[in-house]
Design an enzyme around this catalytic site. Sequence first.
Site, PDB file in Angstrom:
ATOM      1  N   GLY A  18       0.849  -1.188   0.000  1.00  0.00           N
ATOM      2  CA  GLY A  18       0.000   0.000   0.000  1.00  0.00           C
ATOM      3  C   GLY A  18       0.883   1.236   0.000  1.00  0.00           C
ATOM      4  O   GLY A  18       1.039   1.936  -0.996  1.00  0.00           O
ATOM      5  N   ARG A  35      -1.169  10.787  11.158  1.00  0.00           N
ATOM      6  CA  ARG A  35       0.009   9.938  11.398  1.00  0.00           C
ATOM      7  C   ARG A  35       0.974  10.520  12.443  1.00  0.00           C
ATOM      8  O   ARG A  35       1.461   9.785  13.300  1.00  0.00           O
ATOM      9  CB  ARG A  35       0.752   9.630  10.096  1.00  0.00           C
ATOM     10  N   CYS A  73      -8.463  21.367  18.605  1.00  0.00           N
ATOM     11  CA  CYS A  73      -8.393  21.773  20.017  1.00  0.00           C
ATOM     12  C   CYS A  73      -7.705  20.723  20.886  1.00  0.00           C
ATOM     13  O   CYS A  73      -8.246  20.312  21.906  1.00  0.00           O
ATOM     14  CB  CYS A  73      -9.797  22.038  20.537  1.00  0.00           C
ATOM     15  N   GLU A  74      -6.561  20.260  20.449  1.00  0.00           N
ATOM     16  CA  GLU A  74      -5.794  19.321  21.260  1.00  0.00           C
ATOM     17  C   GLU A  74      -4.324  19.707  21.206  1.00  0.00           C
ATOM     18  O   GLU A  74      -3.792  19.995  20.124  1.00  0.00           O
ATOM     19  CB  GLU A  74      -5.984  17.873  20.741  1.00  0.00           C
ATOM     20  N   TYR A  91      -2.322   6.553   3.934  1.00  0.00           N
ATOM     21  CA  TYR A  91      -2.890   6.743   5.266  1.00  0.00           C
ATOM     22  C   TYR A  91      -2.946   8.228   5.642  1.00  0.00           C
ATOM     23  O   TYR A  91      -2.790   8.584   6.802  1.00  0.00           O
ATOM     24  CB  TYR A  91      -2.111   5.915   6.310  1.00  0.00           C
TER      25      TYR A  91
HETATM   26  N1  LLP Z   1      -2.197  -6.104   3.687  1.00  0.00           N
HETATM   27  C1  LLP Z   1      -2.817  -6.104   4.879  1.00  0.00           C
HETATM   28  C2  LLP Z   1      -3.578  -7.280   5.270  1.00  0.00           C
HETATM   29  C3  LLP Z   1      -2.718  -4.981   5.724  1.00  0.00           C
HETATM   30  O1  LLP Z   1      -3.320  -4.991   6.897  1.00  0.00           O
HETATM   31  C4  LLP Z   1      -1.979  -3.848   5.298  1.00  0.00           C
HETATM   32  C5  LLP Z   1      -1.860  -2.665   6.150  1.00  0.00           C
HETATM   33  C6  LLP Z   1      -1.367  -3.887   4.030  1.00  0.00           C
HETATM   34  C7  LLP Z   1      -1.487  -5.038   3.256  1.00  0.00           C
HETATM   35  C8  LLP Z   1      -0.596  -2.730   3.466  1.00  0.00           C
HETATM   36  O2  LLP Z   1       0.534  -2.422   4.220  1.00  0.00           O
HETATM   37  P1  LLP Z   1       1.587  -1.349   3.658  1.00  0.00           P
HETATM   38  O3  LLP Z   1       2.230  -1.931   2.433  1.00  0.00           O
HETATM   39  O4  LLP Z   1       0.847  -0.109   3.364  1.00  0.00           O
HETATM   40  O5  LLP Z   1       2.550  -1.174   4.775  1.00  0.00           O
HETATM   41  N2  LLP Z   1      -2.179   3.597   9.274  1.00  0.00           N
HETATM   42  C9  LLP Z   1      -0.830   3.099   9.446  1.00  0.00           C
HETATM   43  C10 LLP Z   1      -0.573   1.872   8.619  1.00  0.00           C
HETATM   44  C11 LLP Z   1      -1.572   0.759   8.878  1.00  0.00           C
HETATM   45  C12 LLP Z   1      -1.349  -0.437   8.004  1.00  0.00           C
HETATM   46  C13 LLP Z   1      -2.409  -1.469   8.208  1.00  0.00           C
HETATM   47  N3  LLP Z   1      -2.340  -2.601   7.333  1.00  0.00           N
HETATM   48  C14 LLP Z   1       0.157   4.215   9.116  1.00  0.00           C
HETATM   49  O6  LLP Z   1      -0.272   5.329   8.819  1.00  0.00           O
HETATM   50  O7  LLP Z   1       1.374   4.025   9.198  1.00  0.00           O
END
Ligand code: LLP
Length: 432
Positions: free
Chosen positions: A287, A323, A354-355, A383
């Site tokens: 992602g 983030r 407001c935090e 994200y």
């Molecule tokens: N596959 C599954 C089953 C996942 O749960 C995730 C991410 C991905 C793929 C993709 O992961 P990536 O390649 O993007 O690392 N909000 C957090 C990141 C949460 C990721 C959750 N799962 C942030 O802003 O760092």
Amino acid sequence: MNLPPCLSVRNGHLHIGRHDTVTLAARFGTPLYVTDEDRVRARYREVHAAFSSRYDRVRVLYAAKANGNPAILRALADEGSGADVFSAGELILALEAGMDPDRLLFNGSSKSPADLALAVEKGVRVSVDSLDELQSLDRIAGEAGETVEIAFRVNPALEVPTHPKIATGLRTSKFGIPASDILAAYRAALGCEHVRPAGIHCHIGSQILEVEPFARAISVMIDLAARLTDLGVRLRFIDLGGGLGIPYRRGTDPEPSFSDYASAVVPVFTEGVEEAGISPELWVEPGRYIVADSTILITGVNSVKEAHRRFVNVDAGFNLLIRPVMYGAYHGVVVANKADQAPAHRYTIAGPICETGDLLAEDRDLPAIARGDLIVVLDTGAYGFAMSSQYNGRPRCAEVLVRGSDAALMRRGETMDDLIAATERPPWQARR
Ligand code: LLP
């Protein structure tokens, strides 16, 4: 200045692709997310090539949670990408964007009967996270007269170097079935009438800047795959999940490429599958790596205040980019209209929420900043908007997509009306 590849400085202004960010801010207003479509496409190609040059049966399933705007999904569908979808909403978005149901995997640790029914209806494979879910899915598929292909999500019990909130493969995490129980799970699936085990899935965490943990993960998966083959399961795919990070602190963070990742993973994979006498597809679910560095958040300076620190009060806060607050994450910042000027002071960029914790960037050395300047927050494609909210009564901002010399909205900014659009007036609250 160390900038993401789709950014440059010309005539003192920060540009994204061919577009002056100052002009974009004047045209579309701030706060504003801007994404370079060519960069997203280039990253997808890089990921796909890194794998397909080493193994010919590869699928890339973009993790739609990172950025689910239909325009992004459409561009990736056009490149041939599938998607990891984590909710009914993401499934609908991916299908709307033209993604082939055969290239989707419905993930998630807590799917409702309605979620499972939608997967069955749309003919999408499911990554099953518990034996309870297996039973529900078998029943729901049976009622629909269908058979669904599944993988089980394995908990590989691996420690990985990242923020604990996003280390998903820890023994203690809520995701997946412990490796020690996996054989029993597949045995149960083989006994189901309307479910056919076809793959195995894991995801060890996110924003991981070393490739070695992925090599460890694939070897756990290969070991399980061999045992499942002996059990009579015909594995068509092994899905390693996502997780490769990007260097938010450019010049300081390690910068592993997908080529580094693939060269750590593929040899372990190919040797393992050969030994097991199987030839499954290798799936990955990146992602962040695909979208993070394609996007900026442009935010306007409302005021500058010299207090305990030098605060720059901007119009975007954790309502639009959570983030930094949620993970203590670092994002680079640039003064868009003074991008060629030398640092003058140390500033802390504060949002309007407001935090006390609503800080986008702390203690950064930047050119002298004044009211009306534009601050650009870097690497916000993953994200970023996806985790935005209307907290504090703030409509979400617009998202713009640029490609070549074109720039257009891919989401309009919400209005005050959008804050109340989904609300209802209970009948006892008479209109006054
Ligand atoms: N596959 C599954 C089953 C996942 O749960 C995730 C991410 C991905 C793929 C993709 O992961 P990536 O390649 O993007 O690392 N909000 C957090 C990141 C949460 C990721 C959750 N799962 C942030 O802003 O760092």
